[in-house]
Design a protein around this motif. Structure first.
Motif, PDB file in Angstrom:
ATOM      1  N   HIS A 151       0.858  -1.190   0.000  1.00 33.45           N
ATOM      2  CA  HIS A 151       0.000   0.000   0.000  1.00 33.45           C
ATOM      3  C   HIS A 151       0.888   1.231   0.000  1.00 33.45           C
ATOM      4  N   PRO A 152       0.522   2.265  -0.751  1.00 34.59           N
ATOM      5  CA  PRO A 152       1.396   3.454  -0.845  1.00 34.59           C
ATOM      6  C   PRO A 152       1.578   4.188   0.475  1.00 34.59           C
ATOM      7  N   ASN A 153       0.709   3.930   1.455  1.00 32.48           N
ATOM      8  CA  ASN A 153       0.817   4.620   2.744  1.00 32.48           C
ATOM      9  C   ASN A 153       1.317   3.704   3.855  1.00 32.48           C
ATOM     10  N   ILE A 154       1.948   2.582   3.471  1.00 31.09           N
ATOM     11  CA  ILE A 154       2.582   1.680   4.439  1.00 31.09           C
ATOM     12  C   ILE A 154       3.996   1.387   3.936  1.00 31.09           C
ATOM     13  N   ALA A 155       4.973   1.533   4.834  1.00 27.56           N
ATOM     14  CA  ALA A 155       6.366   1.287   4.441  1.00 27.56           C
ATOM     15  C   ALA A 155       6.525  -0.175   4.004  1.00 27.56           C
ATOM     16  N   ARG A 156       7.256  -0.396   2.889  1.00 27.93           N
ATOM     17  CA  ARG A 156       7.438  -1.747   2.349  1.00 27.93           C
ATOM     18  C   ARG A 156       8.660  -2.423   2.969  1.00 27.93           C
ATOM     19  N   VAL A 157       8.610  -3.751   3.075  1.00 29.35           N
ATOM     20  CA  VAL A 157       9.788  -4.548   3.424  1.00 29.35           C
ATOM     21  C   VAL A 157      10.504  -4.918   2.125  1.00 29.35           C
ATOM     22  N   LEU A 158      11.799  -4.614   2.067  1.00 30.64           N
ATOM     23  CA  LEU A 158      12.581  -4.862   0.849  1.00 30.64           C
ATOM     24  C   LEU A 158      13.456  -6.111   0.940  1.00 30.64           C
ATOM     25  N   ASP A 159      13.893  -6.438   2.165  1.00 28.79           N
ATOM     26  CA  ASP A 159      14.835  -7.551   2.317  1.00 28.79           C
ATOM     27  C   ASP A 159      14.837  -7.968   3.777  1.00 28.79           C
ATOM     28  N   ALA A 160      15.392  -9.127   4.066  1.00 28.34           N
ATOM     29  CA  ALA A 160      15.499  -9.612   5.439  1.00 28.34           C
ATOM     30  C   ALA A 160      16.591 -10.665   5.499  1.00 28.34           C
ATOM     31  N   GLY A 161      17.086 -10.880   6.695  1.00 22.58           N
ATOM     32  CA  GLY A 161      18.130 -11.885   6.848  1.00 22.58           C
ATOM     33  C   GLY A 161      18.688 -11.887   8.253  1.00 22.58           C
ATOM     34  N   VAL A 162      19.903 -12.469   8.405  1.00 24.61           N
ATOM     35  CA  VAL A 162      20.584 -12.561   9.694  1.00 24.61           C
ATOM     36  C   VAL A 162      22.020 -12.093   9.484  1.00 24.61           C
ATOM     37  N   THR A 163      22.532 -11.277  10.407  1.00 26.07           N
ATOM     38  CA  THR A 163      23.908 -10.795  10.291  1.00 26.07           C
ATOM     39  C   THR A 163      24.876 -11.935  10.594  1.00 26.07           C
ATOM     40  N   ASP A 164      26.174 -11.680  10.344  1.00 26.78           N
ATOM     41  CA  ASP A 164      27.199 -12.679  10.645  1.00 26.78           C
ATOM     42  C   ASP A 164      27.220 -13.004  12.127  1.00 26.78           C
ATOM     43  N   ALA A 165      26.776 -12.022  12.959  1.00 23.86           N
ATOM     44  CA  ALA A 165      26.751 -12.243  14.410  1.00 23.86           C
ATOM     45  C   ALA A 165      25.472 -12.937  14.855  1.00 23.86           C
ATOM     46  N   GLY A 166      24.614 -13.272  13.910  1.00 27.87           N
ATOM     47  CA  GLY A 166      23.390 -13.987  14.255  1.00 27.87           C
ATOM     48  C   GLY A 166      22.237 -13.097  14.676  1.00 27.87           C
ATOM     49  N   ARG A 167      22.314 -11.788  14.396  1.00 21.81           N
ATOM     50  CA  ARG A 167      21.236 -10.874  14.786  1.00 21.81           C
ATOM     51  C   ARG A 167      20.285 -10.675  13.605  1.00 21.81           C
ATOM     52  N   PRO A 168      18.997 -10.981  13.773  1.00 22.47           N
ATOM     53  CA  PRO A 168      18.036 -10.806  12.678  1.00 22.47           C
ATOM     54  C   PRO A 168      17.908  -9.333  12.295  1.00 22.47           C
ATOM     55  N   PHE A 169      17.647  -9.084  11.000  1.00 22.65           N
ATOM     56  CA  PHE A 169      17.398  -7.725  10.519  1.00 22.65           C
ATOM     57  C   PHE A 169      16.399  -7.792   9.382  1.00 22.65           C
ATOM     58  N   PHE A 170      15.762  -6.649   9.123  1.00 20.12           N
ATOM     59  CA  PHE A 170      15.033  -6.519   7.868  1.00 20.12           C
ATOM     60  C   PHE A 170      15.144  -5.084   7.379  1.00 20.12           C
ATOM     61  N   VAL A 171      14.966  -4.925   6.067  1.00 20.04           N
ATOM     62  CA  VAL A 171      15.195  -3.653   5.388  1.00 20.04           C
ATOM     63  C   VAL A 171      13.858  -3.128   4.868  1.00 20.04           C
ATOM     64  N   MET A 172      13.621  -1.836   5.107  1.00 19.45           N
ATOM     65  CA  MET A 172      12.356  -1.214   4.714  1.00 19.45           C
ATOM     66  C   MET A 172      12.631   0.029   3.878  1.00 19.45           C
ATOM     67  N   ASP A 173      11.558   0.536   3.259  1.00 19.08           N
ATOM     68  CA  ASP A 173      11.636   1.853   2.643  1.00 19.08           C
ATOM     69  C   ASP A 173      12.063   2.861   3.706  1.00 19.08           C
ATOM     70  N   LEU A 174      12.906   3.812   3.323  1.00 25.00           N
ATOM     71  CA  LEU A 174      13.282   4.881   4.228  1.00 25.00           C
ATOM     72  C   LEU A 174      12.213   5.976   4.173  1.00 25.00           C
ATOM     73  N   VAL A 175      11.562   6.209   5.296  1.00 25.18           N
ATOM     74  CA  VAL A 175      10.522   7.233   5.379  1.00 25.18           C
ATOM     75  C   VAL A 175      11.147   8.494   5.971  1.00 25.18           C
ATOM     76  N   LYS A 176      11.359   9.486   5.134  1.00 23.51           N
ATOM     77  CA  LYS A 176      11.970  10.732   5.591  1.00 23.51           C
ATOM     78  C   LYS A 176      10.866  11.694   6.019  1.00 23.51           C
ATOM     79  N   GLY A 177      10.157  11.311   7.036  1.00 24.96           N
ATOM     80  CA  GLY A 177       9.010  12.100   7.466  1.00 24.96           C
ATOM     81  C   GLY A 177       9.066  12.469   8.923  1.00 24.96           C
ATOM     82  N   ILE A 178       8.068  13.235   9.345  1.00 19.29           N
ATOM     83  CA  ILE A 178       7.922  13.620  10.744  1.00 19.29           C
ATOM     84  C   ILE A 178       6.534  13.202  11.203  1.00 19.29           C
ATOM     85  N   PRO A 179       6.316  13.083  12.526  1.00 18.38           N
ATOM     86  CA  PRO A 179       5.007  12.646  13.021  1.00 18.38           C
ATOM     87  C   PRO A 179       3.856  13.507  12.487  1.00 18.38           C
ATOM     88  N   LEU A 180       2.726  12.866  12.331  1.00 15.68           N
ATOM     89  CA  LEU A 180       1.546  13.487  11.709  1.00 15.68           C
ATOM     90  C   LEU A 180       1.202  14.839  12.320  1.00 15.68           C
TER      91      LEU A 180
END
Length: 631
Positions: A151-180
């Motif tokens: 949806h255009p008004n919900i940040a998208r998930v672009l990627d996901a995985g686990v770092t070499d140290a075993g810490r989960p991460f995921f990548v999203m659209d960067l929202v360069k915004g301020i609170p409503l």
């Protein structure tokens, strides 16, 4: 001694919400008392816990999910970015540049993606040490929830995985915004522009609901607004507390609301969330939160004021959320000390702001904020559609609460005070109910007459005319019932007592105002008008103001007499009420004359023991003993 982990979690959350050390100690002393074991456990937790600022998600620990917006203590660990992460490359393609958000579960970083395309992204990384089964499940749940949506008004998930140290991460659209709310005020958006943003937010929430996802923590800090080609675009973020409404799992690990935990932010929390183990939460909790957001962008404050909850103990906070009805947005604006700045931020004159909100917008907001979720909008898109109807100057589906609902709420809030005015309350509700029932019976009889008297083609025409007439009468009855509702709107018995005024005096002023409104609306069916005048006249008389009631009672009697004739039972009932008014006002001769002229008809049509006949006789007897007139 058995340890109540749910109580520890709740007290811990309430304590960290109190930034003032003295206030925190007073809270702990008051809530814990001499339970040294419980106090020791909480002191240990508070000693090692640095409060994070509001972020994309913020579970506390071991399943406790209450979140509030606040700033971290200067120099705390929450202010310090994870220096070991900055400038590192994750998964061979994401170079971490700086920390842009932090919560109890994960941190959010600005990162540069180097391949297969170069762009800036938001990378969410689970915090070191937060690798419990519950936190991992919650982290995975948010990723899955976001990945399901497009949806255009919900940040998208672009990627996901686990770092070499075993810490989960995921990548999203960067929202360069301020609170409503910050965006609306910084750009001084008018009401129409604010409502346009709100409709887009509703569309995003509706999309999530269609995917079977409840957000459970909607608030302005979780709705960021960014500009694209000069046009504001809201983005709903932070699905860290998201819950699936269907049988699907958002993560491979089982995820349940922990025993004794609370989900959501108190200022935006639906009443059904304001309890421990709030398992029965559905999409209507998000509708309530949207109502709070709409209230805030209209008035500049939440329905329940921030300081009200900050001062309250946990149980009292829950009670306020579940039971206390907030003022309408227009009432909040009209009494705000910041009215000048509120109006300036909305590009409108201070004197007009409350008038623009009063009516349709009030009804829309209060429907979304209904304590009973069955009274709220059935979906986020239905809420958005009503807002759109308002902006297009079309009738909205929301409306003021019915007279019966208002009376029920009023009695629940003021059980003691309302006893003094119970006669008035009963007469008003009875009048409204009688008017509505009379209209229904009239329509039924009209339908029978039409079907029997005319041929089929003529009957169809006549029925159309009767329907128009009935609809006109229904509109008149609805207007009269709305006037009755206004008598109890925002009434404050405690405030009246502080000003040295009796509740009966306040109610009489409201009745007099309603009578003036009825006079201005004196068009349409004379019988509807007469019934309303009789109801209000009886109310004034029962409140102890018989002289003031005479005008309304006389008009009511004249209306019944002209429409139904002098011997109709309803005309005789109105005559008895007028006579009682004269007697209570000390005008015994006029009361006695009316009674003597109509006594045979009254006894024949109403019966000798009709209550108003007996009351009139008692009033005449009282006056004859020299008790004197009332007010």
């Amino acid at each position: 001694m058995t340890i109540d982990h749910g109580r520890i979690k709740a007290l811990f959350q309430a304590a960290i919400d109190r930034e003032d050390p003295v206030e925190r100690l007073e809270f702990l002393d008051r809530e814990i008392g001499d339970n040294t074991d419980l106090r020791g456990r909480l002191d240990d937790l508070l000693a090692v816990y640095d409060r994070p600022p509001a972020a994309l998600d913020r579970p506390l620990y071991a399943g406790s999910m209450v979140t509030r917006d606040y700033q971290p203590s200067p120099g705390s660990a929450c202010e310090q970015p994870q220096k070991g992460v900055i400038d590192t490359v994750i998964a061979g393609r994401y170079k971490v540049r700086q920390e842009i958000g932090k919560g109890g579960m994960g941190s959010v970083y600005l990162a540069e993606q180097t391949q297969p395309v170069r762009r800036q992204v938001a990378l969410k990384l689970i915090n070191p040490g937060m690798d419990s089964r519950t936190v991992l499940a919650r982290f995975e749940s948010e990723r899955q929830a976001l990945a399901m949506m497009d949806h255009p008004n919900i940040a998208r998930v672009l990627d996901a995985g686990v770092t070499d140290a075993g810490r989960p991460f995921f990548v999203m659209d960067l929202v360069k915004g301020i609170p409503l709310t910050d965006y609306c005020d910084a750009h001084q958006l008018d009401l129409s522009e604010r409502l346009d943003l709100f409709r887009q937010i509703c569309s995003a929430v509706h999309h999530a609901h269609q995917k079977g996802i409840i957000h459970r923590d909607l608030k302005p800090t979780n709705i960021l607004v960014e500009s694209h080609d000069g046009k504001p675009i809201p983005k709903v973020i932070d699905f860290g507390l998201a819950k699936a409404t269907t049988g699907m799992q958002l993560s491979e690990q089982s995820l349940f609301t922990a025993f004794g935990s609370i989900t959501g932010t108190p200022l935006y929390m639906a009443p059904e969330q304001a309890t421990f183990n709030a398992l029965d939460v559905d999409t209507r909790a998000d509708i309530y939160a949207l109502g709070v957001v709409l209230y805030e962008i209209l008035t500049g404050s939440t329905p329940i004021r921030r300081d009200t909850l900050q001062r309250a103990a946990l149980d009292e906070m829950f009670r306020v959320i579940r039971e206390e009805e907030p003022p309408t947005p227009s009432s909040r604006v009209s009494t705000s000390e910041a009215l000048q700045s509120l109006a300036a931020n909305r590009h409108v004159e201070p004197s007009r702001l409350s008038r623009l909100i009063k009516g349709d917008l009030d009804w829309i907001v209060m429907k979304a904020l209904a304590k009973e979720r069955s009274r709220r909008y059935e979906s986020a898109i239905a809420l958005a559609q009503d807002v759109e109807r308002f902006t297009n100057h079309e009738p909205v589906s929301a409306g003021p609460p019915t007279a019966a609902y208002r009376v029920r709420k009023f009695i629940r809030r003021h059980r003691v005070q309302v006893l003094a005015a119970s006669l008035v309350l009963l007469s008003l509700v009875g009048g409204a109910a009688g008017t509505t029932w009379g209209l229904i019976e009239s329509r039924r009889q009209e339908g029978i007459a039409v079907s029997e008297a005319f041929e089929k083609d003529k009957a169809r025409i006549a029925e159309s005319e009767q329907r128009k007439h009935a609809e006109k009468r229904l509109g008149q009855v609805s207007k009269m019932n709305q006037i009755l509702c206004m008598i109890f709107e925002d009434i404050d018995p405690q405030g009246a007592e502080k000003e040295g005024r009796r509740l009966t005096s306040v109610l009489e002023e409201r009745v007099a105002g309603a009578a003036a409104d009825v006079e201005r609306e004196a068009t349409g069916d004379p019988l509807v008008l007469a019934r309303m005048e009789l109801t209000l006249g009886k109310a004034q008389r029962n409140l102890g103001y018989p002289k003031k009631s005479l005008t309304l009672l006389a008009k009511a009697h004249a209306g019944y007499s002209s429409q139904l004739g002098p011997d109709h039972p309803d005309t005789l009932k109105s005559l008895l009420n007028l006579a009682i008014g004269y007697a209570d006002a000390g005008q015994t001769d006029r009361a006695l004359k009316l009674y003597e002229e109509s006594k045979p008809q009254c006894r024949e049509k109403l019966g000798a023991n009709y209550p108003d006949i007996l009351r009139l006789q008692a009033s005449l007897a009282k006056s004859s003993h020299g008790d004197g007139p009332e007010q």
